[in-house]
Design a protein around this motif. Sequence first.
Motif, PDB file in Angstrom:
ATOM      1  N   ASP A  47       0.846  -1.201   0.000  1.00 21.21           N
ATOM      2  CA  ASP A  47       0.000   0.000   0.000  1.00 21.21           C
ATOM      3  C   ASP A  47       0.878   1.247   0.000  1.00 21.21           C
ATOM      4  OD1 ASP A  47      -1.746   2.120   0.514  1.00 21.21           O
ATOM      5  OD2 ASP A  47      -3.069   0.852   1.725  1.00 21.21           O
ATOM      6  N   PRO A  48       0.845   2.019  -1.074  1.00 17.94           N
ATOM      7  CA  PRO A  48       1.714   3.203  -1.157  1.00 17.94           C
ATOM      8  C   PRO A  48       1.283   4.331  -0.218  1.00 17.94           C
ATOM      9  CG  PRO A  48       0.321   3.045  -3.106  1.00 17.94           C
ATOM     10  CD  PRO A  48       0.059   1.825  -2.276  1.00 17.94           C
ATOM     11  N   SER A  49       0.043   4.298   0.262  1.00 15.07           N
ATOM     12  CA  SER A  49      -0.435   5.379   1.127  1.00 15.07           C
ATOM     13  C   SER A  49       0.038   5.244   2.574  1.00 15.07           C
ATOM     14  CB  SER A  49      -1.966   5.449   1.090  1.00 15.07           C
ATOM     15  OG  SER A  49      -2.518   4.291   1.681  1.00 15.07           O
ATOM     16  N   LEU A  50       0.606   4.076   2.933  1.00 14.97           N
ATOM     17  CA  LEU A  50       1.078   3.865   4.299  1.00 14.97           C
ATOM     18  C   LEU A  50       2.535   4.294   4.441  1.00 14.97           C
ATOM     19  CD1 LEU A  50      -0.380   0.323   5.082  1.00 14.97           C
ATOM     20  CD2 LEU A  50      -1.228   2.509   5.915  1.00 14.97           C
ATOM     21  N   THR A  51       2.842   4.886   5.598  1.00 14.48           N
ATOM     22  CA  THR A  51       4.231   5.245   5.891  1.00 14.48           C
ATOM     23  C   THR A  51       4.975   3.986   6.294  1.00 14.48           C
ATOM     24  OG1 THR A  51       3.828   5.626   8.233  1.00 14.48           O
ATOM     25  CG2 THR A  51       3.470   7.502   6.740  1.00 14.48           C
ATOM     26  N   PRO A  52       6.303   4.006   6.250  1.00 23.01           N
ATOM     27  CA  PRO A  52       7.068   2.827   6.690  1.00 23.01           C
ATOM     28  C   PRO A  52       6.745   2.435   8.139  1.00 23.01           C
ATOM     29  CG  PRO A  52       8.494   4.320   5.467  1.00 23.01           C
ATOM     30  CD  PRO A  52       7.176   5.019   5.648  1.00 23.01           C
ATOM     31  N   GLU A  53       6.502   3.423   8.995  1.00 25.94           N
ATOM     32  CA  GLU A  53       6.153   3.125  10.393  1.00 25.94           C
ATOM     33  C   GLU A  53       4.811   2.414  10.482  1.00 25.94           C
ATOM     34  OE1 GLU A  53       6.967   6.394   9.409  1.00 25.94           O
ATOM     35  OE2 GLU A  53       9.069   6.140  10.005  1.00 25.94           O
ATOM     36  N   GLN A  54       3.836   2.879   9.679  1.00 25.92           N
ATOM     37  CA  GLN A  54       2.523   2.232   9.671  1.00 25.92           C
ATOM     38  C   GLN A  54       2.628   0.808   9.142  1.00 25.92           C
ATOM     39  OE1 GLN A  54       0.482   5.248   7.312  1.00 25.92           O
ATOM     40  NE2 GLN A  54      -0.914   5.628   9.039  1.00 25.92           N
ATOM     41  N   LYS A  55       3.425   0.626   8.107  1.00 24.15           N
ATOM     42  CA  LYS A  55       3.616  -0.719   7.554  1.00 24.15           C
ATOM     43  C   LYS A  55       4.228  -1.630   8.605  1.00 24.15           C
ATOM     44  CE  LYS A  55       3.999   0.491   2.688  1.00 24.15           C
ATOM     45  NZ  LYS A  55       4.794   0.418   1.461  1.00 24.15           N
ATOM     46  N   GLU A  56       5.237  -1.136   9.305  1.00 24.11           N
ATOM     47  CA  GLU A  56       5.888  -1.926  10.348  1.00 24.11           C
ATOM     48  C   GLU A  56       4.892  -2.302  11.448  1.00 24.11           C
ATOM     49  OE1 GLU A  56       9.396  -1.360  13.657  1.00 24.11           O
ATOM     50  OE2 GLU A  56       9.589  -0.273  11.761  1.00 24.11           O
ATOM     51  N   GLU A  57       4.090  -1.322  11.852  1.00 25.37           N
ATOM     52  CA  GLU A  57       3.084  -1.577  12.897  1.00 25.37           C
ATOM     53  C   GLU A  57       2.062  -2.607  12.423  1.00 25.37           C
ATOM     54  OE1 GLU A  57      -0.321   0.812  15.502  1.00 25.37           O
ATOM     55  OE2 GLU A  57       0.762   1.860  13.918  1.00 25.37           O
ATOM     56  N   GLY A  58       1.586  -2.464  11.195  1.00 23.80           N
ATOM     57  CA  GLY A  58       0.604  -3.404  10.654  1.00 23.80           C
ATOM     58  C   GLY A  58       1.157  -4.813  10.519  1.00 23.80           C
ATOM     59  N   LEU A  59       2.386  -4.918  10.034  1.00 28.76           N
ATOM     60  CA  LEU A  59       3.008  -6.236   9.891  1.00 28.76           C
ATOM     61  C   LEU A  59       3.261  -6.869  11.255  1.00 28.76           C
ATOM     62  CD1 LEU A  59       5.469  -5.484   6.952  1.00 28.76           C
ATOM     63  CD2 LEU A  59       3.376  -6.856   6.867  1.00 28.76           C
ATOM     64  N   LYS A  60       3.587  -6.042  12.238  1.00 30.83           N
ATOM     65  CA  LYS A  60       3.794  -6.551  13.600  1.00 30.83           C
ATOM     66  C   LYS A  60       2.470  -7.094  14.161  1.00 30.83           C
ATOM     67  CE  LYS A  60       5.196  -5.212  18.209  1.00 30.83           C
ATOM     68  NZ  LYS A  60       5.343  -4.095  19.130  1.00 30.83           N
ATOM     69  N   LEU A  61       1.373  -6.371  13.958  1.00 25.58           N
ATOM     70  CA  LEU A  61       0.067  -6.841  14.425  1.00 25.58           C
ATOM     71  C   LEU A  61      -0.341  -8.134  13.712  1.00 25.58           C
ATOM     72  CD1 LEU A  61      -1.930  -3.508  14.745  1.00 25.58           C
ATOM     73  CD2 LEU A  61      -1.293  -5.059  16.599  1.00 25.58           C
ATOM     74  N   ALA A  62      -0.039  -8.220  12.427  1.00 25.12           N
ATOM     75  CA  ALA A  62      -0.356  -9.449  11.678  1.00 25.12           C
ATOM     76  C   ALA A  62       0.441 -10.625  12.233  1.00 25.12           C
ATOM     77  CB  ALA A  62      -0.076  -9.253  10.190  1.00 25.12           C
ATOM     78  N   ALA A  63       1.714 -10.382  12.556  1.00 23.88           N
ATOM     79  CA  ALA A  63       2.545 -11.449  13.130  1.00 23.88           C
ATOM     80  C   ALA A  63       2.019 -11.862  14.505  1.00 23.88           C
ATOM     81  CB  ALA A  63       3.990 -10.985  13.230  1.00 23.88           C
ATOM     82  N   GLU A  64       1.588 -10.898  15.311  1.00 25.25           N
ATOM     83  CA  GLU A  64       1.010 -11.210  16.627  1.00 25.25           C
ATOM     84  C   GLU A  64      -0.265 -12.038  16.474  1.00 25.25           C
ATOM     85  OE1 GLU A  64       0.417  -7.494  18.662  1.00 25.25           O
ATOM     86  OE2 GLU A  64       2.574  -7.159  18.922  1.00 25.25           O
ATOM     87  N   GLN A  65      -1.082 -11.683  15.487  1.00 27.94           N
ATOM     88  CA  GLN A  65      -2.314 -12.428  15.239  1.00 27.94           C
ATOM     89  C   GLN A  65      -2.000 -13.853  14.815  1.00 27.94           C
ATOM     90  OE1 GLN A  65      -5.583 -11.142  15.590  1.00 27.94           O
ATOM     91  NE2 GLN A  65      -6.101 -13.290  15.439  1.00 27.94           N
ATOM     92  N   GLU A  66      -0.963 -14.007  14.000  1.00 35.39           N
ATOM     93  CA  GLU A  66      -0.545 -15.337  13.563  1.00 35.39           C
ATOM     94  C   GLU A  66      -0.093 -16.179  14.753  1.00 35.39           C
ATOM     95  OE1 GLU A  66       1.577 -16.534   9.376  1.00 35.39           O
ATOM     96  OE2 GLU A  66       2.153 -14.660  10.310  1.00 35.39           O
ATOM     97  N   LEU A  67       0.667 -15.570  15.648  1.00 32.45           N
ATOM     98  CA  LEU A  67       1.140 -16.257  16.848  1.00 32.45           C
ATOM     99  C   LEU A  67      -0.031 -16.651  17.743  1.00 32.45           C
ATOM    100  CD1 LEU A  67       3.605 -17.201  18.419  1.00 32.45           C
ATOM    101  CD2 LEU A  67       3.682 -14.958  19.506  1.00 32.45           C
ATOM    102  N   GLU A  68      -0.984 -15.762  17.874  1.00 29.03           N
ATOM    103  CA  GLU A  68      -2.175 -16.054  18.681  1.00 29.03           C
ATOM    104  C   GLU A  68      -2.961 -17.230  18.092  1.00 29.03           C
ATOM    105  OE1 GLU A  68      -6.273 -13.716  19.643  1.00 29.03           O
ATOM    106  OE2 GLU A  68      -4.412 -12.560  19.865  1.00 29.03           O
ATOM    107  N   MET A  69      -3.083 -17.254  16.763  1.00 32.27           N
ATOM    108  CA  MET A  69      -3.786 -18.351  16.105  1.00 32.27           C
ATOM    109  C   MET A  69      -3.050 -19.669  16.314  1.00 32.27           C
ATOM    110  SD  MET A  69      -4.959 -16.446  12.556  1.00 32.27           S
ATOM    111  CE  MET A  69      -4.311 -17.785  11.633  1.00 32.27           C
ATOM    112  N   LEU A  70      -1.722 -19.630  16.262  1.00 32.82           N
ATOM    113  CA  LEU A  70      -0.928 -20.825  16.480  1.00 32.82           C
ATOM    114  C   LEU A  70      -1.140 -21.355  17.896  1.00 32.82           C
ATOM    115  CD1 LEU A  70       1.194 -22.802  15.408  1.00 32.82           C
ATOM    116  CD2 LEU A  70       2.944 -21.215  16.204  1.00 32.82           C
ATOM    117  N   LYS A  71      -1.157 -20.461  18.872  1.00 31.79           N
ATOM    118  CA  LYS A  71      -1.390 -20.869  20.262  1.00 31.79           C
ATOM    119  C   LYS A  71      -2.775 -21.498  20.422  1.00 31.79           C
ATOM    120  CE  LYS A  71       1.617 -17.452  22.454  1.00 31.79           C
ATOM    121  NZ  LYS A  71       1.646 -16.227  23.279  1.00 31.79           N
TER     122      LYS A  71
END
Length: 161
Positions: A47-71
């Motif tokens: 998404d070109p409209s997101l800043t690098p910080e927003q992308k990092e935050e979003g990817l971090k939340l996605a990774a946390e969600q993945e970890l939660e699903m694994l648990k």
Amino acid sequence: MKTPFKDSKIGQWLKTNVPSAINVVENFVPAPIKGALELVKNLISNDPSLTPEQKEEGLKLAAEQELEMLKENLAADADDRTNVTERWRIDVTGDNWLSKNVRPMTLVYLIILFTVNIILSACKVEIDAYSLTTLRILLLTVFGAYFGDRMLQKFTINNKN
């Protein structure tokens, strides 16, 4: 019960930062699943409209969600295993001869079928591939359940001591 995608942390973040993406994902996926999270990661990364910080935050939340699903999946698997073990324990301690012996008899029957298959193969008798595949899957499943469960019980008992 799984949280609806729009109510998950990553869903809330998408609603705030990429509202068009949440509509796309929510229409196809009612709850967070691995494939949907991969889609979300791609949407965030590209998404070109997101800043690098927003992308990092979003990817971090996605990774946390993945970890939660694994648990959650691991907890569900452990619960299933416990339920199966308990059912088997009840069968063994019951007074019904058949319930005590059905698993060993099934194992012996499948071993006999496997042995017959080896003998027939040595005699150049053709057996269809579907039957062989089915026999192989059944034998592996029964062996794994019969001996693997016993090994798991011994391992668990030894680790508790």
